[in-house]
Design a protein around this motif. Structure first.
Motif, PDB file in Angstrom:
ATOM      1  N   ARG A  94      33.596  57.804   6.414  1.00 46.90           N
ATOM      2  CA  ARG A  94      34.796  56.715   7.148  1.00 46.90           C
ATOM      3  C   ARG A  94      34.630  55.614   6.351  1.00 46.90           C
ATOM      4  NH1 ARG A  94      33.530  59.450  12.418  1.00 46.90           N
ATOM      5  NH2 ARG A  94      32.377  57.569  12.834  1.00 46.90           N
ATOM      6  N   VAL A  95      33.263  54.739   6.647  1.00 44.58           N
ATOM      7  CA  VAL A  95      32.619  53.374   5.861  1.00 44.58           C
ATOM      8  C   VAL A  95      33.317  53.555   4.314  1.00 44.58           C
ATOM      9  CG1 VAL A  95      31.805  51.843   5.165  1.00 44.58           C
ATOM     10  CG2 VAL A  95      31.666  53.350   7.535  1.00 44.58           C
ATOM     11  N   VAL A  96      33.051  55.005   3.815  1.00 45.33           N
ATOM     12  CA  VAL A  96      33.480  54.370   2.278  1.00 45.33           C
ATOM     13  C   VAL A  96      35.016  55.012   2.101  1.00 45.33           C
ATOM     14  CG1 VAL A  96      30.591  55.377   1.455  1.00 45.33           C
ATOM     15  CG2 VAL A  96      32.853  56.815   1.897  1.00 45.33           C
ATOM     16  N   SER A  97      35.098  55.491   2.972  1.00 47.65           N
ATOM     17  CA  SER A  97      36.919  55.919   3.138  1.00 47.65           C
ATOM     18  C   SER A  97      37.514  54.433   2.694  1.00 47.65           C
ATOM     19  CB  SER A  97      37.596  56.951   3.327  1.00 47.65           C
ATOM     20  OG  SER A  97      37.179  56.175   4.624  1.00 47.65           O
ATOM     21  N   TYR A  98      37.170  53.448   3.048  1.00 43.13           N
ATOM     22  CA  TYR A  98      38.120  51.467   3.266  1.00 43.13           C
ATOM     23  C   TYR A  98      37.522  50.874   1.609  1.00 43.13           C
ATOM     24  CZ  TYR A  98      39.340  53.482   7.991  1.00 43.13           C
ATOM     25  OH  TYR A  98      39.427  53.436   9.172  1.00 43.13           O
ATOM     26  N   LEU A 116      24.704  55.780   2.658  1.00 39.46           N
ATOM     27  CA  LEU A 116      25.546  55.194   2.740  1.00 39.46           C
ATOM     28  C   LEU A 116      25.911  55.543   0.409  1.00 39.46           C
ATOM     29  CD1 LEU A 116      28.068  52.913   2.337  1.00 39.46           C
ATOM     30  CD2 LEU A 116      26.291  51.237   1.428  1.00 39.46           C
ATOM     31  N   GLU A 117      24.743  55.636  -0.197  1.00 38.21           N
ATOM     32  CA  GLU A 117      24.854  55.789  -1.736  1.00 38.21           C
ATOM     33  C   GLU A 117      24.693  56.802  -1.382  1.00 38.21           C
ATOM     34  OE1 GLU A 117      20.202  54.940  -2.296  1.00 38.21           O
ATOM     35  OE2 GLU A 117      20.941  53.271  -2.978  1.00 38.21           O
ATOM     36  N   GLN A 118      24.687  58.192  -0.761  1.00 35.06           N
ATOM     37  CA  GLN A 118      25.005  59.327  -0.834  1.00 35.06           C
ATOM     38  C   GLN A 118      26.836  59.752  -0.437  1.00 35.06           C
ATOM     39  OE1 GLN A 118      23.475  60.393  -2.817  1.00 35.06           O
ATOM     40  NE2 GLN A 118      21.342  61.556  -1.889  1.00 35.06           N
ATOM     41  N   SER A 119      27.414  59.124   0.616  1.00 32.07           N
ATOM     42  CA  SER A 119      28.596  59.171   0.904  1.00 32.07           C
ATOM     43  C   SER A 119      29.009  58.791  -0.292  1.00 32.07           C
ATOM     44  CB  SER A 119      28.891  58.573   2.079  1.00 32.07           C
ATOM     45  OG  SER A 119      27.717  58.944   3.050  1.00 32.07           O
ATOM     46  N   LEU A 120      28.630  57.601  -1.127  1.00 30.45           N
ATOM     47  CA  LEU A 120      29.276  57.098  -2.370  1.00 30.45           C
ATOM     48  C   LEU A 120      29.651  57.485  -3.460  1.00 30.45           C
ATOM     49  CD1 LEU A 120      30.640  54.133  -2.372  1.00 30.45           C
ATOM     50  CD2 LEU A 120      29.069  53.469  -3.251  1.00 30.45           C
ATOM     51  N   GLN A 170      25.599  67.300   2.469  1.00 25.46           N
ATOM     52  CA  GLN A 170      25.584  67.169   4.144  1.00 25.46           C
ATOM     53  C   GLN A 170      26.714  65.935   3.198  1.00 25.46           C
ATOM     54  OE1 GLN A 170      22.772  67.400   3.056  1.00 25.46           O
ATOM     55  NE2 GLN A 170      21.920  69.070   4.342  1.00 25.46           N
ATOM     56  N   ALA A 171      26.638  65.000   2.583  1.00 21.80           N
ATOM     57  CA  ALA A 171      27.280  63.881   2.498  1.00 21.80           C
ATOM     58  C   ALA A 171      29.363  64.557   2.198  1.00 21.80           C
ATOM     59  CB  ALA A 171      27.020  62.705   1.428  1.00 21.80           C
TER      60      ALA A 171
END
Length: 758
Positions: free
Chosen positions: A268-272, A319-323, A364-365
């Motif tokens: 959700r964070v990186v979607s912004y 954060l890094e993997q989600s990005l 998982q990300a």
């Protein structure tokens, strides 16, 4: 023949010198003998471990063995001991007393005070040998310990009299858990693992030594570490440990149950975040880097003042993997979502790679990004192969009944020479030719009939199987035939000692997997032996060993054969095979099948032929060669990881030492200015040091996952005329440089005031 049996030219001359001292030492009192041992220990610790002292050391052990165990080392056992002292592999036939042979070189090296490790294949043998051989070492003034499960003991023959009631109850409980090994509590005193490792001689399995090494390199306080330097190891059943188990790494890992929630949160964070404003994508390198603007937004959304502070370090990973999942991986190109699962698409073939998952938390990300169930992440904290574990030692030696067929691998991989030791008495065992049937059903029927015939006469029989499934199937057939039997497999391994002890009795039938092929002797008439019954069994032909399938390695077949005909006893073995066995079906079965069809042989009629045995042996050589190449190939990759692991563990140990000395600024000095650290009291310095360790551990865990992913990815590059190993070495080096650079950056931020401690 001289080189094969006696190794170096002075082999027999040493044996003669040992024998010449026997007449002198047997006249000494116990006190005088112990004084001799003390004097030799002083010489060894001041002058080093010289071969000129070997005859005296070996003669002391022989005399101590006679007085404590009532057993005198045969000359061939002394020869085996000399081979072990020289850091070679002693190939000694089953029943020739390898356990006793190891005591002399173990004692000699134990005099240095550096610690000798004797590696066994299971806890039962660890306990048995520590108690049994511990009497010799204890008599000569050395401390003996052993490791089993999560327990550690020191040999102490006086312990029972001094133990309190609660301690004895606890020992009884542990004894029951270890399969009713009823005598061990009378001699072994429970101690801490640290104390056990201070023993002069320590028995344990490869897993105990290996996992203790890994745990030591995960410790956050030097007082938590248990091992000392890796000096000298004698590996029992060395072919099993260094070859059969070589490809299986020892791994400390755990599921990260909280990770699923974090991946959903950071998705959700990186979607912004916006490309080119909050992060920059490099499509050529397939990398993404967050900007200062992006960091500010993340800190604002998460209500965190300093996202890169050490206490938030694990969040950086999410954060890094989600990005990466947001910016670099596209649905319907890199992966599909099918039935609520993220399935990888092979970039070269376009095929779905069902069951495969991206490593390092990336999968998982992506699952969080797509709104499907996020599977828990399993993180590898530390790992090492047995090959590299035993390369840590200054010197290793090994013993087994079957090494010559793998002599090339021992020399090329471990630089270990194999020396065959002649038997104490001539071997009179009969090795019958293989008996081959067309089908497994016909084979099992023939095996049952053979057992029925021999059981009626009273001859004891050991039936060897290659799997639990086969083990239980044959057991069922014997029950239907009305033949009483004992069954030994992984499901009832706790009774191994009890079953093997009685496997040599009249009319005994034992159905066993490979468990019965290692480290145990089957005594005719059972244990304790009955001379009259033993003589009757000898007249019947001794123990009959029946193999129901050939193994991939000839060594394992030879181990099974070696259960019979020990120490000059009669014995025989027969292997019943079928064309449906995996080995024959895959390697050469068609050739034999065509021959049997040509000869019009009925299914229930076997063919006994040296030609058939030759085909089987050729098939085994093919498999052995293939497995050797595979192990060698994997070792080349593992060598890269091994060098990097040694560097990281050395750096980690330096940090631990400085924490213990309260000099953490010394380890940081090459990285950053340490004025901030110098201003702190002792407790704060310790906290800083432990945070630095946590940074290094996290980076190393991520690195292990990256290397695993790299290993998988370079294989396909062979199609592009590139050497996967060269590619792996180059990119692994780049990743390692990035790890070291990241470590310096994170520590710099920590020291610059990124932690509330400042």
């Amino acid at each position: 023949m001289f080189k094969r049996f006696f190794g170096r030219p002075n082999f027999t001359s040493l044996t003669k010198k040992i024998n010449s001292l026997e007449l002198i030492f047997e006249k000494l009192s116990d006190v005088e003998l112990k004084k001799k041992s003390e004097e030799l220990k002083t010489k060894v610790q001041s002058e080093g471990l010289k071969e000129e002292y070997l005859p005296e050391a070996f003669a002391l052990v022989r005399e101590a063995s006679k007085r404590t165990l009532g057993q005198r080392h045969f000359d061939v056992q002394l020869m085996g001991g000399i081979v072990l002292f020289r850091g070679q592999i002693a190939e000694m036939l089953t029943g020739e007393g390898k356990t006793l042979a190891a005591t002399a070189p173990a004692y000699f090296h134990g005099l240095t005070g550096k610690g000798v490790h004797i590696v066994t294949v299971n806890d039962y043998l660890t306990l048995r040998d520590a108690i049994w051989m511990g009497q010799i070492y204890n008599f000569l003034g050395l401390k003996v310990g052993c490791l089993v499960h999560d327990a550690a003991f020191l040999y102490d023959s006086r312990y029972t009299q001094e133990a309190s009631e609660p301690e004895n109850k606890e020992l009884d409980r542990q004894r029951d858990e270890l399969g009713g090994f009823k005598v061990f509590h009378e001699f072994l005193r429970p101690v801490s693992r640290q104390e056990a490792y201070q023993a002069d001689i320590l028995y344990g399995t490869n897993h105990e030594f290996g996992f203790d090494y890994l745990r030591d390199n995960l410790a956050y306080d030097k007082s938590q570490q248990v091992q000392r330097d890796h000096y000298y190891a004698i590996i029992d059943e060395v072919d099993s440990i260094l070859i059969d188990e070589a490809r299986t790494p020892l791994i400390i890992a755990a599921p990260d149950l909280e990770s699923s929630d974090y991946y959903r949160k950071f998705s959700r964070v990186v979607s912004y975040l916006k490309e080119n404003e909050d992060y920059i994508v490099d499509e050529k390198l397939r990398s993404v880097e967050i900007t200062n603007s992006g960091i500010d937004k993340v800190e604002e959304m998460l209500k965190i003042k300093n996202f890169y502070a050490p206490e938030n370090f694990r969040l950086v990973h999410y954060l890094e993997q989600s990005l990466r999942a947001k910016a670099l991986f596209q649905r319907d190109k890199d992966y599909l979502v099918k039935n609520g699962q993220v399935i990888i698409v092979d970039e070269f073939t376009g095929r779905l790679l069902s069951g495969r998952r991206y490593s390092g938390g990336l999968h998982q990300a992506i699952e969080a990004k797509e709104g499907v169930i996020v599977q828990p992440e399993s993180r590898t904290f530390a790992q090492i192969t047995l090959q590299n574990l035993f390369r840590l030692y200054e010197k290793i030696a090994g013993m087994t009944g079957t090494a010559q067929t793998s002599a090339e691998e021992f020399y090329k991989v471990y630089n270990l020479e194999v020396v065959s030791i002649p038997p104490n008495k001539p071997m009179i065992r009969q090795d019958f030719p293989d008996i081959i049937y067309k089908t497994k059903e016909a084979k099992y029927k023939a095996v049952t009939e053979e057992i029925k015939r021999c059981h009626t006469s009273g001859q004891p029989i050991l039936l060897g199987t290659t799997s639990v499934e086969q083990n239980e199937h044959l057991s069922k057939l014997l029950t239907q035939a009305g033949i009483p039997r004992e069954v030994l497999n992984a499901k009832n391994h706790e009774r191994e000692g009890e079953i093997i002890a009685q496997a040599g009795k009249l009319k005994a039938v034992t159905v066993a997997t490979n468990m019965a092929g290692r480290g145990v002797d089957i005594v005719l008439s059972g244990n304790p032996p009955n001379l009259e019954e033993a003589q009757k069994i000898k007249e019947l032909g001794g123990l009959l060993v029946i193999g129901t399938e050939r193994h991939e390695a000839r060594r394992i077949d030879n181990q099974l054969r070696g259960r019979g005909g020990r120490q000059g006893d009669p014995g025989s073995n027969k292997f019943f095979l079928s064309l449906e066995d995996d080995l024959l079906r895959i390697f050469g079965g068609e050739r034999v099948k065509n021959l049997m069809n040509f000869l019009k042989i009925p299914e229930d009629q076997p063919i006994e032929s040296s030609l058939i045995s030759k085909v089987v042996t050729e098939a085994q050589k093919k498999v052995e060669g293939f497995n050797f190449d595979l192990r060698k190939h994997l070792l080349e990759y593992d060598d890269v990881l091994n060098k990097q692991r040694n560097t990281i563990y050395q750096k980690r140990q330096e940090i631990l030492e400085k924490i213990a000395e309260n000099k953490i600024e010394e380890i940081l000095d090459p990285i950053v200015r340490t004025s901030n650290v110098q201003k702190l009291n002792e407790q704060q310095k310790k906290i800083v040091g432990q945070r630095i360790l946590s940074i290094l551990d996290m980076l190393w865990m991520n690195h292990l996952e990256n290397l695993e992913a790299l290993h998988e990815s370079v294989r396909i590059r062979a199609y592009g005329q590139k050497d996967p190993l060269v590619e792996y070495k180059h990119e692994a080096y780049q990743l390692f440089k990035e790890l070291l650079s990241s470590f310096e950056n994170y520590v710099s931020r920590l020291i610059a005031g990124g932690s509330p401690i400042y």
